[in-house]
Design a protein around this motif. Structure first.
Motif, PDB file in Angstrom:
ATOM      1  N   ARG A 131      -7.601 -17.659  11.038  1.00  0.00           N
ATOM      2  CA  ARG A 131      -7.503 -16.214  11.191  1.00  0.00           C
ATOM      3  C   ARG A 131      -8.582 -15.516  10.372  1.00  0.00           C
ATOM      4  O   ARG A 131      -8.931 -15.952   9.272  1.00  0.00           O
ATOM      5  N   VAL A 132      -9.076 -14.445  10.964  1.00  0.00           N
ATOM      6  CA  VAL A 132     -10.194 -13.704  10.384  1.00  0.00           C
ATOM      7  C   VAL A 132      -9.805 -12.232  10.293  1.00  0.00           C
ATOM      8  O   VAL A 132      -9.211 -11.673  11.213  1.00  0.00           O
ATOM      9  N   SER A 133     -10.146 -11.609   9.184  1.00  0.00           N
ATOM     10  CA  SER A 133      -9.943 -10.170   9.028  1.00  0.00           C
ATOM     11  C   SER A 133     -11.296  -9.481   9.186  1.00  0.00           C
ATOM     12  O   SER A 133     -12.253  -9.815   8.481  1.00  0.00           O
ATOM     13  N   ILE A 134     -11.382  -8.540  10.116  1.00  0.00           N
ATOM     14  CA  ILE A 134     -12.620  -7.794  10.333  1.00  0.00           C
ATOM     15  C   ILE A 134     -12.509  -6.425   9.682  1.00  0.00           C
ATOM     16  O   ILE A 134     -11.526  -5.711   9.887  1.00  0.00           O
ATOM     17  N   ARG A 135     -13.523  -6.073   8.915  1.00  0.00           N
ATOM     18  CA  ARG A 135     -13.589  -4.765   8.264  1.00  0.00           C
ATOM     19  C   ARG A 135     -14.867  -4.059   8.692  1.00  0.00           C
ATOM     20  O   ARG A 135     -15.891  -4.697   8.949  1.00  0.00           O
ATOM     21  N   THR A 136     -14.795  -2.743   8.798  1.00  0.00           N
ATOM     22  CA  THR A 136     -15.966  -1.945   9.158  1.00  0.00           C
ATOM     23  C   THR A 136     -16.188  -0.878   8.101  1.00  0.00           C
ATOM     24  O   THR A 136     -15.242  -0.406   7.472  1.00  0.00           O
ATOM     25  N   THR A 137     -17.440  -0.492   7.906  1.00  0.00           N
ATOM     26  CA  THR A 137     -17.733   0.546   6.930  1.00  0.00           C
ATOM     27  C   THR A 137     -19.016   1.286   7.284  1.00  0.00           C
ATOM     28  O   THR A 137     -20.031   0.676   7.616  1.00  0.00           O
ATOM     29  N   LYS A 138     -18.934   2.610   7.187  1.00  0.00           N
ATOM     30  CA  LYS A 138     -20.115   3.460   7.364  1.00  0.00           C
ATOM     31  C   LYS A 138     -20.657   3.911   6.017  1.00  0.00           C
ATOM     32  O   LYS A 138     -21.611   4.685   5.971  1.00  0.00           O
ATOM     33  N   GLY A 139     -20.083   3.431   4.919  1.00  0.00           N
ATOM     34  CA  GLY A 139     -20.517   3.874   3.602  1.00  0.00           C
ATOM     35  C   GLY A 139     -20.786   2.751   2.631  1.00  0.00           C
ATOM     36  O   GLY A 139     -20.930   3.003   1.424  1.00  0.00           O
ATOM     37  N   ARG A 140     -20.800   1.485   3.108  1.00  0.00           N
ATOM     38  CA  ARG A 140     -21.058   0.303   2.289  1.00  0.00           C
ATOM     39  C   ARG A 140     -19.907  -0.020   1.331  1.00  0.00           C
ATOM     40  O   ARG A 140     -20.041  -0.861   0.451  1.00  0.00           O
ATOM     41  N   TRP A 141     -18.774   0.664   1.466  1.00  0.00           N
ATOM     42  CA  TRP A 141     -17.549   0.321   0.761  1.00  0.00           C
ATOM     43  C   TRP A 141     -16.551  -0.168   1.812  1.00  0.00           C
ATOM     44  O   TRP A 141     -16.480   0.408   2.899  1.00  0.00           O
ATOM     45  N   PHE A 142     -15.793  -1.212   1.501  1.00  0.00           N
ATOM     46  CA  PHE A 142     -14.771  -1.650   2.434  1.00  0.00           C
ATOM     47  C   PHE A 142     -13.439  -1.778   1.698  1.00  0.00           C
ATOM     48  O   PHE A 142     -13.398  -1.897   0.476  1.00  0.00           O
ATOM     49  N   ALA A 143     -12.356  -1.726   2.446  1.00  0.00           N
ATOM     50  CA  ALA A 143     -11.041  -1.587   1.829  1.00  0.00           C
ATOM     51  C   ALA A 143     -10.036  -2.608   2.326  1.00  0.00           C
ATOM     52  O   ALA A 143     -10.129  -3.107   3.440  1.00  0.00           O
ATOM     53  N   PHE A 144      -9.070  -2.885   1.440  1.00  0.00           N
ATOM     54  CA  PHE A 144      -7.844  -3.572   1.815  1.00  0.00           C
ATOM     55  C   PHE A 144      -6.682  -2.813   1.189  1.00  0.00           C
ATOM     56  O   PHE A 144      -6.860  -2.038   0.247  1.00  0.00           O
ATOM     57  N   VAL A 145      -5.501  -3.070   1.719  1.00  0.00           N
ATOM     58  CA  VAL A 145      -4.312  -2.329   1.301  1.00  0.00           C
ATOM     59  C   VAL A 145      -3.460  -3.185   0.365  1.00  0.00           C
ATOM     60  O   VAL A 145      -2.986  -4.253   0.765  1.00  0.00           O
ATOM     61  N   PRO A 146      -3.279  -2.744  -0.887  1.00  0.00           N
ATOM     62  CA  PRO A 146      -2.435  -3.511  -1.810  1.00  0.00           C
ATOM     63  C   PRO A 146      -0.951  -3.333  -1.507  1.00  0.00           C
ATOM     64  O   PRO A 146      -0.513  -2.272  -1.066  1.00  0.00           O
ATOM     65  N   LEU A 147      -0.199  -4.386  -1.775  1.00  0.00           N
ATOM     66  CA  LEU A 147       1.252  -4.368  -1.628  1.00  0.00           C
ATOM     67  C   LEU A 147       1.881  -4.959  -2.891  1.00  0.00           C
ATOM     68  O   LEU A 147       1.256  -5.781  -3.579  1.00  0.00           O
ATOM     69  N   GLU A 148       3.091  -4.540  -3.185  1.00  0.00           N
ATOM     70  CA  GLU A 148       3.852  -5.084  -4.312  1.00  0.00           C
ATOM     71  C   GLU A 148       3.030  -5.089  -5.599  1.00  0.00           C
ATOM     72  O   GLU A 148       2.865  -6.108  -6.269  1.00  0.00           O
ATOM     73  N   LYS A 149       2.482  -3.895  -5.899  1.00  0.00           N
ATOM     74  CA  LYS A 149       1.707  -3.676  -7.130  1.00  0.00           C
ATOM     75  C   LYS A 149       0.514  -4.616  -7.254  1.00  0.00           C
ATOM     76  O   LYS A 149       0.190  -5.129  -8.331  1.00  0.00           O
ATOM     77  N   GLY A 150      -0.156  -4.814  -6.140  1.00  0.00           N
ATOM     78  CA  GLY A 150      -1.385  -5.592  -6.143  1.00  0.00           C
ATOM     79  C   GLY A 150      -1.209  -7.087  -6.138  1.00  0.00           C
ATOM     80  O   GLY A 150      -2.205  -7.818  -6.211  1.00  0.00           O
ATOM     81  N   THR A 151       0.019  -7.566  -6.005  1.00  0.00           N
ATOM     82  CA  THR A 151       0.225  -9.017  -5.943  1.00  0.00           C
ATOM     83  C   THR A 151      -0.020  -9.566  -4.553  1.00  0.00           C
ATOM     84  O   THR A 151      -0.164 -10.771  -4.372  1.00  0.00           O
ATOM     85  N   LYS A 152      -0.057  -8.655  -3.555  1.00  0.00           N
ATOM     86  CA  LYS A 152      -0.351  -9.042  -2.184  1.00  0.00           C
ATOM     87  C   LYS A 152      -1.321  -8.035  -1.580  1.00  0.00           C
ATOM     88  O   LYS A 152      -1.423  -6.898  -2.048  1.00  0.00           O
ATOM     89  N   TRP A 153      -2.022  -8.467  -0.532  1.00  0.00           N
ATOM     90  CA  TRP A 153      -2.980  -7.594   0.149  1.00  0.00           C
ATOM     91  C   TRP A 153      -2.768  -7.701   1.653  1.00  0.00           C
ATOM     92  O   TRP A 153      -2.858  -8.787   2.231  1.00  0.00           O
ATOM     93  N   LYS A 154      -2.479  -6.569   2.260  1.00  0.00           N
ATOM     94  CA  LYS A 154      -2.244  -6.543   3.703  1.00  0.00           C
ATOM     95  C   LYS A 154      -3.517  -6.912   4.463  1.00  0.00           C
ATOM     96  O   LYS A 154      -4.598  -6.401   4.173  1.00  0.00           O
ATOM     97  N   THR A 155      -3.385  -7.781   5.419  1.00  0.00           N
ATOM     98  CA  THR A 155      -4.450  -8.274   6.294  1.00  0.00           C
ATOM     99  C   THR A 155      -5.568  -9.025   5.559  1.00  0.00           C
ATOM    100  O   THR A 155      -6.590  -9.338   6.157  1.00  0.00           O
ATOM    101  N   LEU A 156      -5.340  -9.346   4.268  1.00  0.00           N
ATOM    102  CA  LEU A 156      -6.261 -10.225   3.546  1.00  0.00           C
ATOM    103  C   LEU A 156      -5.578 -11.548   3.229  1.00  0.00           C
ATOM    104  O   LEU A 156      -6.194 -12.613   3.340  1.00  0.00           O
ATOM    105  N   ASP A 157      -4.322 -11.483   2.828  1.00  0.00           N
ATOM    106  CA  ASP A 157      -3.562 -12.716   2.619  1.00  0.00           C
ATOM    107  C   ASP A 157      -3.433 -13.446   3.951  1.00  0.00           C
ATOM    108  O   ASP A 157      -3.310 -12.846   5.008  1.00  0.00           O
ATOM    109  N   ASN A 158      -3.478 -14.748   3.877  1.00  0.00           N
ATOM    110  CA  ASN A 158      -3.266 -15.612   5.053  1.00  0.00           C
ATOM    111  C   ASN A 158      -4.383 -15.549   6.082  1.00  0.00           C
ATOM    112  O   ASN A 158      -4.162 -15.840   7.259  1.00  0.00           O
TER     113      ASN A 158
END
Length: 226
Positions: free
Chosen positions: A54-81
């Motif tokens: 599995r691959v997570s694709i991210r896009t950016t028009k500003g050279r910064w990219f993001a992931f969403v933290p969960l459970e106080k940063g112990t997990k990351w949505k669409t980055l874990d697994n």
């Protein structure tokens, strides 16, 4: 041409960047298939050496990219697994000429985001669950908590580079992307604000992150003139 890209609707620029990412995967010998999900969750599946990954694709028009933290940063949505992360980024925020596509090992990305999260918390900043946190692709030596974790693009060369002029022309003949409601991490926002308060809250958080101050220290005034 470069201004044309920045003036395009968000759905169109997102489609162009995702299209560049999937084209780069196909050019590298993969056959990407999008995993069903809501909005811009953008999880794809590819086969490499006989194994499905599995691959997570991210896009950016500003050279910064993001992931969403969960459970106080112990997990990351669409980055874990996921096995690796593909980032499609313009080469310059203000004068984009090309789209650069990077491939990063998910473990390397996770280390960067964990470090950035920890630095912001240590500095007393508020990092909320289920709300995107950004890391700079390029080196950032300003010494701010937001600078921690930056620089992946200086360590890894793009796996593909596509001229924006050609991508824009090709996208004109394609149907516009339909963005569903739900979790998504694009640029600049990770989810569509639904109220003025949402917009103000997002703006305060981004300003606090970039300036290295507490969110509570940022005061904004919104005036609507009719």
């Amino acid at each position: 041409m470069s201004n044309q890209f920045n003036e395009l609707p968000d759905s169109r620029t997102w489609s162009i960047l995702v299209g560049a990412a999937t084209r780069a995967l196909r050019n590298a010998g993969f056959t990407p298939n999008r995993v069903p999900g809501r909005g811009r969750s953008n999880i794809w599946e590819v086969e490499e050496n006989g194994r499905h990954k599995r691959v997570s694709i991210r896009t950016t028009k500003g050279r910064w990219f993001a992931f969403v933290p969960l459970e106080k940063g112990t997990k990351w949505k669409t980055l874990d697994n996921v096995a690796f992360v593909i980032v499609a980024a313009v080469d310059d925020r203000d004068d984009p000429r090309n789209v650069e596509v990077y491939r990063f090992d998910a473990k390397d990305v996770r280390k960067r985001f964990d470090a950035s999260y920890a630095a912001r918390i240590e500095a007393g900043q508020t990092v909320r669950d289920d709300f995107g946190m950004w890391v700079n692709l390029d080196e950032d030596d300003r010494g701010l908590p937001a600078c921690v974790g930056a620089g992946l693009a200086t360590m890894f060369r793009p796996i593909a580079t596509f001229p924006l002029e050609k991508l824009i022309a090709e996208s004109a003949a394609e149907p516009a992307a339909v963005l569903e409601d739900g979790e998504g991490v694009g640029s600049p926002a990770t989810r569509e604000p639904r109220t003025i308060a949402d917009v103000m809250d997002w703006a305060r958080e981004r300003i606090a992150t970039l300036s290295g101050v507490r969110m509570e220290a940022v005061k904004l005034d919104c005036r609507i003139e009719t």
